[in-house]
Design a protein around this motif. Structure first.
Motif, short mmCIF file in Angstrom:
data_model
loop_
_atom_site.label_atom_id
_atom_site.label_comp_id
_atom_site.label_asym_id
_atom_site.label_seq_id
_atom_site.Cartn_x
_atom_site.Cartn_y
_atom_site.Cartn_z
N ASN A 1 -7.46 36.52 15.59
CA ASN A 1 -6.44 35.67 16.19
C ASN A 1 -6.39 35.73 17.71
O ASN A 1 -5.66 34.98 18.34
CB ASN A 1 -5.04 36.08 15.68
N MET A 2 -7.16 36.68 18.25
CA MET A 2 -7.08 36.94 19.68
C MET A 2 -7.96 35.99 20.48
O MET A 2 -9.03 35.62 20.03
CB MET A 2 -7.64 38.35 19.91
N GLY A 3 -7.50 35.65 21.68
CA GLY A 3 -8.34 34.88 22.60
C GLY A 3 -8.66 35.73 23.80
O GLY A 3 -7.81 36.47 24.28
N ARG A 4 -9.89 35.66 24.27
CA ARG A 4 -10.28 36.48 25.43
C ARG A 4 -11.11 35.63 26.37
O ARG A 4 -12.08 34.99 25.95
CB ARG A 4 -11.13 37.67 24.99
N SER A 5 -10.74 35.62 27.62
CA SER A 5 -11.56 34.94 28.61
C SER A 5 -11.79 35.93 29.75
O SER A 5 -10.89 36.21 30.52
CB SER A 5 -10.85 33.69 29.12
N PHE A 6 -12.99 36.48 29.78
CA PHE A 6 -13.32 37.48 30.79
C PHE A 6 -14.31 36.92 31.79
O PHE A 6 -15.01 35.96 31.51
CB PHE A 6 -13.85 38.77 30.13
N GLU A 7 -14.36 37.56 32.96
CA GLU A 7 -15.18 37.02 34.04
C GLU A 7 -16.64 36.86 33.68
O GLU A 7 -17.30 35.97 34.15
CB GLU A 7 -15.07 37.93 35.27
N ALA A 8 -17.13 37.74 32.81
CA ALA A 8 -18.56 37.69 32.50
C ALA A 8 -18.92 36.50 31.63
O ALA A 8 -20.09 36.19 31.44
CB ALA A 8 -18.97 38.99 31.82
N THR A 9 -17.89 35.80 31.07
CA THR A 9 -18.19 34.70 30.17
C THR A 9 -19.04 33.63 30.86
O THR A 9 -18.73 33.19 31.94
CB THR A 9 -16.88 34.06 29.67
N LYS A 10 -20.11 33.26 30.24
CA LYS A 10 -21.00 32.25 30.81
C LYS A 10 -21.11 31.07 29.85
O LYS A 10 -20.96 31.21 28.65
CB LYS A 10 -22.42 32.83 30.98
N CYS A 11 -21.37 29.90 30.39
CA CYS A 11 -21.62 28.75 29.54
C CYS A 11 -23.13 28.53 29.51
O CYS A 11 -23.65 27.49 29.90
CB CYS A 11 -20.92 27.51 30.09
N LYS A 12 -23.84 29.56 29.10
CA LYS A 12 -25.29 29.52 29.15
C LYS A 12 -25.83 28.42 28.23
O LYS A 12 -25.37 28.28 27.09
CB LYS A 12 -25.81 30.88 28.70
N ASN A 13 -26.78 27.67 28.72
CA ASN A 13 -27.46 26.62 27.96
C ASN A 13 -26.57 25.48 27.52
O ASN A 13 -26.93 24.70 26.66
CB ASN A 13 -28.16 27.20 26.70
N ILE A 14 -25.36 25.41 28.06
CA ILE A 14 -24.50 24.28 27.70
C ILE A 14 -24.42 23.37 28.92
O ILE A 14 -24.11 23.83 30.01
CB ILE A 14 -23.08 24.74 27.33
N ILE A 15 -24.70 22.10 28.71
CA ILE A 15 -24.60 21.18 29.84
C ILE A 15 -23.26 20.47 29.75
O ILE A 15 -22.98 19.74 28.81
CB ILE A 15 -25.75 20.17 29.82
N ILE A 16 -22.40 20.79 30.68
CA ILE A 16 -21.08 20.19 30.67
C ILE A 16 -20.90 19.58 32.05
O ILE A 16 -20.44 20.22 32.97
CB ILE A 16 -19.98 21.22 30.42
N SER A 17 -21.34 18.35 32.21
CA SER A 17 -21.25 17.78 33.54
C SER A 17 -21.51 16.29 33.49
O SER A 17 -21.57 15.67 32.42
CB SER A 17 -22.24 18.48 34.46
N GLY A 18 -21.68 15.70 34.68
CA GLY A 18 -21.87 14.26 34.78
C GLY A 18 -23.32 13.87 34.64
O GLY A 18 -24.12 14.61 34.09
N LEU B 1 -8.81 26.78 21.81
CA LEU B 1 -9.02 25.88 20.68
C LEU B 1 -8.69 26.54 19.34
O LEU B 1 -8.34 25.88 18.38
CB LEU B 1 -10.47 25.38 20.67
N ILE B 2 -8.81 27.88 19.28
CA ILE B 2 -8.52 28.55 18.00
C ILE B 2 -7.03 28.88 17.88
O ILE B 2 -6.63 29.58 16.97
CB ILE B 2 -9.36 29.84 17.81
N ASN B 3 -6.21 28.37 18.81
CA ASN B 3 -4.77 28.63 18.80
C ASN B 3 -4.48 30.12 18.77
O ASN B 3 -3.82 30.63 17.86
CB ASN B 3 -4.13 27.92 17.59
N PRO B 4 -4.98 30.86 19.77
CA PRO B 4 -4.90 32.32 19.70
C PRO B 4 -3.55 32.87 20.13
O PRO B 4 -2.82 32.24 20.87
CB PRO B 4 -5.96 32.76 20.71
N SER B 5 -3.26 34.03 19.69
CA SER B 5 -2.20 34.87 20.26
C SER B 5 -2.46 36.28 19.74
O SER B 5 -2.65 36.45 18.55
CB SER B 5 -0.81 34.42 19.84
N PRO B 6 -2.54 37.25 20.61
CA PRO B 6 -2.39 37.16 22.05
C PRO B 6 -3.63 36.56 22.73
O PRO B 6 -4.69 36.45 22.12
CB PRO B 6 -2.21 38.62 22.47
N LEU B 7 -3.43 36.19 23.99
CA LEU B 7 -4.51 35.63 24.78
C LEU B 7 -4.67 36.48 26.04
O LEU B 7 -3.72 36.67 26.79
CB LEU B 7 -4.14 34.19 25.15
#
Ligand SMILES: Nc1ncnc2c1ncn2[C@@H]1O[C@H](COP(=O)(O)OP(=O)(O)OP(=O)(O)O)[C@@H](O)[C@H]1O
Length: 295
Positions: A117-134, A155-161
């Motif tokens: 249920n937990m959400g984690r967003s840490f600095e090391a998170t990378k969007c490797k190989n994902i193209i998200i742009s124009g 998106l997974i409706n986490p708590s805690p975050l």
């Protein structure tokens, strides 16, 4: 912006139904941590004479206590290397090694169910190989990466975050959008905790709770709105105009007022700063070292 998750457009105005991610959380969580101590063993280089390898223990967290209710957003403030990420990692159940004290979620220890249920967003998170742009498909900027990383988590409706420095390196407008989004998520009953470097005053007042943590040693835990009242009550107030976060970081570094040590010989500065930090730590122990949370 193709497939970018637009968190701003998810924000709900009062006459609209909240967007899915801002709806009330399914499982509210009361997060409580008491006297959390984390120790690491630091290996030293081999001594050439005796050929013995020495190691020493270092306390990264030295007895940190606090609580975050569903619907609250906690900011962990402190100088670089003060243990903010380490504390967040321990709250997220991801710290191995010598960890003592108690961390509970609705009065229960960490479990696989809680991990899901937990959400984690840490600095090391990378969007490797994902193209998200124009159209140029050049990938993502640091700010976009942070927003996508947070978007993926919510998106997974986490708590805690848990979020590690979600605004670092961002312009103040984008930083405010991110913290406002997190505030909206908390308002839906989520428990949100983040480490943050020098939030502006307008961000600061969005935090329900604040933990000031220099050298792994808490100097303040309590309501964000009452932090200055507390420091004034123990005779610490800024003499010059400065943001709240700047003043708190000065205190965390043992600096009481801007330019306070301008005329002090450099060998005396360390002593002065240690004395300020020791005095604040003693005040914390006698005034605040108890759980505040359910009120
Ligand atoms: N496993 C480990 N072994 C040795 N030292 C460690 C370990 N984990 C953390 N530390 C040290 O503990 C201190 C606190 O690190 P931490 O990343 O929690 O600080 P921080 O407050 O998040 O710093 P910053 O704001 O610069 O990101 C640092 O000096 C770091 O080097």
């Amino acid at each position: 912006m193709g497939s970018e998750i637009d968190m701003e457009s998810q924000t709900c105005s009062s006459d609209q139904e909240p967007t899915a991610i801002f709806k009330n959380v399914n499982r509210p969580v009361f997060l409580k941590f008491e006297d959390v101590v984390y120790t690491v063993e630091i290996k030293k280089a081999r001594c050439l004479k005796t050929k013995s390898k020495k190691s020493e223990e270092r306390n990264i967290l030295k007895g940190v206590t606090g609580a975050v209710l569903p619907g609250e957003m906690l900011a962990i403030l402190g100088p670089s290397g003060s243990g903010k990420t380490t504390l967040l990692t321990s709250l997220g159940g991801r710290l191995s090694g010598q960890l003592s004290g108690s961390i509970t979620y609705n009065d229960k220890p960490f479990s696989n169910q809680m991990k899901r249920n937990m959400g984690r967003s840490f600095e090391a998170t990378k969007c490797k190989n994902i193209i998200i742009s124009g159209p140029m498909k050049r990938g993502v900027s640091g700010g976009e990466r942070k927003r996508v990383s947070i978007g993926q988590e919510i998106l997974i409706n986490p708590s805690p975050l848990f979020l590690d420095k979600p605004t670092s390196g961002l312009d103040s407008t984008t930083a405010q959008r991110i913290v406002s989004t997190l505030w909206e998520l908390a308002r839906g009953g989520r428990t949100v905790a983040m480490a943050i470097h020098q939030p502006s005053s307008r961000l600061f007042y969005m935090f329900h709770k604040v933990l000031l943590l220099p050298d792994g040693n808490p100097l303040f835990f309590g309501k964000g709105a009452s932090v200055m009242d507390y420091f004034s009550s123990i005779a610490y107030s800024p003499f010059v105009h400065m943001t709240l976060a700047d003043y708190l970081l000065d205190l965390a570094n043992g600096k009481n007022v801007a330019d306070a040590y301008a005329c002090v010989p450099s060998n005396e500065v360390d002593k002065e700063q240690k004395a300020v930090k020791d005095a604040l730590a003693t005040s914390y122990k006698s005034n605040l070292a108890h759980i505040e949370g359910r009120d």
